[in-house]
Design a protein around this motif. Structure first.
Motif, short mmCIF file in Angstrom:
data_model
loop_
_atom_site.label_atom_id
_atom_site.label_comp_id
_atom_site.label_asym_id
_atom_site.label_seq_id
_atom_site.Cartn_x
_atom_site.Cartn_y
_atom_site.Cartn_z
N PHE A 94 0.83 -1.20 0.00
CA PHE A 94 0.00 0.00 0.00
C PHE A 94 0.88 1.25 0.00
O PHE A 94 1.78 1.40 0.81
CB PHE A 94 -0.91 0.01 1.22
CG PHE A 94 -1.77 1.24 1.31
CD1 PHE A 94 -2.84 1.40 0.45
CD2 PHE A 94 -1.48 2.23 2.23
CE1 PHE A 94 -3.63 2.55 0.51
CE2 PHE A 94 -2.26 3.37 2.32
CZ PHE A 94 -3.33 3.53 1.45
N TRP B 173 -2.04 3.64 -4.98
CA TRP B 173 -3.36 3.03 -4.92
C TRP B 173 -4.43 4.11 -5.09
O TRP B 173 -4.32 5.20 -4.51
CB TRP B 173 -3.56 2.32 -3.59
CG TRP B 173 -2.82 1.02 -3.47
CD1 TRP B 173 -1.49 0.86 -3.19
CD2 TRP B 173 -3.35 -0.30 -3.63
NE1 TRP B 173 -1.16 -0.47 -3.16
CE2 TRP B 173 -2.29 -1.21 -3.42
CE3 TRP B 173 -4.62 -0.79 -3.90
CZ2 TRP B 173 -2.46 -2.59 -3.49
CZ3 TRP B 173 -4.80 -2.17 -3.97
CH2 TRP B 173 -3.73 -3.05 -3.77
N TYR C 164 -9.52 0.74 -1.70
CA TYR C 164 -8.45 1.16 -2.60
C TYR C 164 -8.32 0.14 -3.73
O TYR C 164 -8.56 -1.05 -3.54
CB TYR C 164 -7.12 1.26 -1.86
CG TYR C 164 -7.12 2.28 -0.75
CD1 TYR C 164 -6.75 3.60 -0.99
CD2 TYR C 164 -7.50 1.92 0.54
CE1 TYR C 164 -6.75 4.54 0.03
CE2 TYR C 164 -7.51 2.85 1.58
CZ TYR C 164 -7.13 4.16 1.31
OH TYR C 164 -7.15 5.08 2.32
N LYS D 116 -5.86 -0.91 -7.44
CA LYS D 116 -4.77 -0.73 -8.40
C LYS D 116 -5.14 -1.50 -9.65
O LYS D 116 -5.66 -2.62 -9.57
CB LYS D 116 -3.45 -1.28 -7.84
CG LYS D 116 -2.72 -0.33 -6.91
CD LYS D 116 -1.44 -0.93 -6.40
CE LYS D 116 -0.35 -0.95 -7.44
NZ LYS D 116 0.20 0.40 -7.69
#
Length: 238
Positions: free
Chosen positions: A55, A59, A70, A72
């Motif tokens: 993290f 993100w 979050y 990605k």
């Protein structure tokens, strides 16, 4: 320097365990779903776990009335966040081999056999991270008749009864939960999108990270595009 690893890439997913849940997936009602433990073959899972992206500011935060989480994305994505490439050197060799496999005929054919749903192509792939105070309210996509959603988890030592796993409900109401997973170490929720496919994540109250990935598979043809788009066209014509 990224270390080289040797993985037996014939062993990606644990199809023996996955197919054990095929009948229950097809028989569950009002929507089809299954929970699979030991989802990924152990050797590969260990590498994916070790190299799951940490993290940081890269993100994307999603913070609104209905969710706090979050994400990605893999490689370049189109305006609808659909995956457009197999390779992304920002991630480990293990993750690149795993995502490449998600594009393979072997993966698509096995998921189609497992589910009985005529999916033909991977549509989305993303990392999903939920931390303390993160949640997602129960919701229903109902984007089309030929969509499979897989939520796979990479979090060890999750406590029994603690929120964090994606639950399945009969309605978009937390009081209607029918199943919520608590083993989030190499497990997966698989469900068929539809008008009754309610799901969400209860608010996490501990200082933990629920690490996961989300995979969308859908029917696609060069003539009609994604089955979701075909459904939208039919609704407009009506």
């Amino acid at each position: 320097m990224r270390r080289k690893i040797k993985l037996n890439m014939e062993k990606i997913l644990n199809w023996k365990e996955i197919f054990k849940k095929s009948n229950s997936f097809k028989e569950n009602s009002p929507t089809k779903w299954a929970y699979v433990e030991n989802f990924i073959e152990e050797e590969l899972y260990n590498e994916l776990y070790k190299t799951y992206p940490k993290f940081n500011e890269s993100w994307k935060s999603e913070d609104s009335y209905d969710k706090c989480a979050y994400r990605k994305y893999w490689g370049k994505v189109d305006e609808d966040k659909n995956i457009t490439q197999q390779q992304d050197n920002n991630y480990s060799e293990a993750w690149n081999k795993f995502v490449k496999y998600l594009h393979s005929n072997d993966f698509i054919e096995n998921i189609r056999k497992f589910s009985g749903i005529p999916i033909t192509k991977i549509k989305k792939f993303q990392f999903t991270l939920i931390r303390k105070n993160g949640f997602q309210l129960p919701h229903i996509h109902n984007k089309g008749p030929s969509t499979i959603i897989i939520m796979a988890y990479f979090s060890k030592n999750w406590e029994e009864g603690k929120p964090g796993g994606t639950y399945v409900a009969t309605e978009d109401d937390e009081s209607k939960i029918v199943f919520e997973p608590y083993n989030l170490d190499n497990s997966a929720m698989i469900f068929h999108d539809g008008p009754f496919a309610a799901h969400g994540v209860r608010r996490i109250t501990d200082n933990v990270e629920r690490r996961g990935i989300q995979i969308y598979l859908e029917e696609y043809s060069t003539e009609n595009g994604w089955s979701e788009e075909k459904k939208e066209q039919e609704l407009i014509e009506l």
